[in-house]
Design an enzyme around this catalytic site. Sequence first.
Site, PDB file in Angstrom:
ATOM      1  N   CYS A  56       0.825  -1.217   0.000  1.00 28.20           N
ATOM      2  CA  CYS A  56       0.000   0.000   0.000  1.00 28.20           C
ATOM      3  C   CYS A  56       0.856   1.263   0.000  1.00 28.20           C
ATOM      4  O   CYS A  56       0.555   2.232  -0.696  1.00 28.20           O
ATOM      5  CB  CYS A  56      -0.972   0.005   1.175  1.00 28.20           C
ATOM      6  SG  CYS A  56      -0.194  -0.179   2.796  1.00 28.20           S
ATOM      7  N   HIS A 162      -2.527   1.140   7.117  1.00 31.86           N
ATOM      8  CA  HIS A 162      -2.728   1.311   5.678  1.00 31.86           C
ATOM      9  C   HIS A 162      -2.241   2.698   5.257  1.00 31.86           C
ATOM     10  O   HIS A 162      -2.268   3.645   6.037  1.00 31.86           O
ATOM     11  CB  HIS A 162      -4.211   1.166   5.337  1.00 31.86           C
ATOM     12  CG  HIS A 162      -4.497   1.064   3.876  1.00 31.86           C
ATOM     13  ND1 HIS A 162      -3.881   0.153   3.059  1.00 31.86           N
ATOM     14  CD2 HIS A 162      -5.350   1.766   3.073  1.00 31.86           C
ATOM     15  CE1 HIS A 162      -4.344   0.287   1.822  1.00 31.86           C
ATOM     16  NE2 HIS A 162      -5.223   1.267   1.806  1.00 31.86           N
ATOM     17  N   ASP A 180      -8.404   4.830  -1.980  1.00 34.93           N
ATOM     18  CA  ASP A 180      -7.836   3.599  -1.427  1.00 34.93           C
ATOM     19  C   ASP A 180      -7.123   2.804  -2.514  1.00 34.93           C
ATOM     20  O   ASP A 180      -7.733   2.399  -3.512  1.00 34.93           O
ATOM     21  CB  ASP A 180      -8.962   2.760  -0.805  1.00 34.93           C
ATOM     22  CG  ASP A 180      -8.439   1.719   0.165  1.00 34.93           C
ATOM     23  OD1 ASP A 180      -7.356   1.164  -0.092  1.00 34.93           O
ATOM     24  OD2 ASP A 180      -9.125   1.451   1.173  1.00 34.93           O
TER      25      ASP A 180
END
Length: 502
Positions: A56, A162, A180
């Site tokens: 991520c 994240h 995202d």
Amino acid sequence: MAMAGLYRRVLPSPPAIDFASSEGKQLFIEAIQSGTMEGFYKLISYFQTQSEPAYCGLATLSMVLNALAIDPGRKWKGPWRWFDETMLDCCEPLEKVKADGISFGKLVCLAHCAGAKVDAFRTNQSTIEEFRKYVMACSTSDDCHVISSYHRGTFKQTGTGHFSPIGGYHAGRDMALILDVARFKYPPHWVPLPLLWEAMDNIDETTGHRRGFMLISRPQRAPALLYTLSCKHESWVSTAKYLMDDVPVLLRSDDVKDVDKVLNVVFTSLPSKFGEFIKWVAEVRRQEDGGQNLSQEEKGRLAFKAEVLNQVQEVGLFKHVTKYLSSANSCCTKPPFSGHKDNLPDIAASVCCQGAEFLAGKYVSSNGFCCRETCVKCFKTNGDKPITVVSGTVVNGNSEQGVDVLVPSFPTKVGCCGSGSNCTGMHPAGDDVLTALLLALPIDTWTGIKDEKLLQEMYRLVSTENLPTLLQEEVLHLRGQLLVLKRCQDNKVDDELAAPLL
């Protein structure tokens, strides 16, 4: 029939609002009308899905770097220069990131290494009001972007730590749009900004550090052309500590009387893996990509590198370093940087292996690559200045890859393969590297020198004020990297791993 694995997740709403829902679309329209979606368009143009469950941070950063049109200065695939997750490996081995994720501090290091300007804040270093101000500023412009490090649990989502970029802001509802990068899991969504702050103001139980956010923008000056610092090798912590903490103490405790003695103090105790800390930025390409033709961009970059190298060798400090290294060699003393190869074919053999590894898409170790042969070639095209190209044939199992290393050129004699002649050729060597690094050390490194006359001479030798522009930019870039690494070391963020996102 049962199926293995997972197909997406249902976005918990509230608190989040799906970007593609009716309410999400209305928020988007209103934010556009308010002028707080200006950063969205560039980001969405380069929106990508992370290619690994723990990538991520890498996916977020490569997306932001491409949105800012920062040139990586090296090829991705074919002739194209482009940021991809697999190119972000200068601060942490990709296999380690793939297994464990990446820390907040190492992502900051990566952004600096990639040539971006970075301002990073943990939540204990900022306030929600300041965060809102930064989000607003980057949402009304397309020349900066906010990366958020947060805990998914605050939004009732599955997973823990994240990273994702913030794509916009709705002032009326005080909501931020999270783009995202785990698009296989959750779609882009709006969240209340106070709740996002709460998700960032979270202590990672495995590290004891708070999460936070970073502002990424284009630098005012270009990244380094010839040298860069690397915190990929585990020795970077001891090297950074030695240069920034230990050297000033050593100079205070030793009654040095001349410049050679100063250099002796600095160089005698250099960590054994010092050569892994500062790297020569080489340009590598497949032989079939270029042959004996260089693009105008390649010629331009080589010319700049050669000029920087020339400028390094013109400064007074270089003459002292060269004299010291020569004396160390003649006195049978192990010189600093002795692990560094100054022989161009040896350097090229190592660089060719690394280049073949990179071009083959293998980003872990070049141990499986063997450079069977190297050859220094010099040629002219269309009346241009001589070009030095070191060619290597790299073997990996049953496959071979021809690789070229483009070398900065400067008048000196280098034997050319295939002929009995000499040609123009040059490359960064130990004395060049050490000179550049000494220039990059903070000026207060030398304040412990007790002899006032010697102190003023050192100030004169290491001053950046009168350096030529190209060398000044190179040195300031290295100094900026040193200061970032020092902050990383002080905060021990090199040991802080963001938990995998799933």
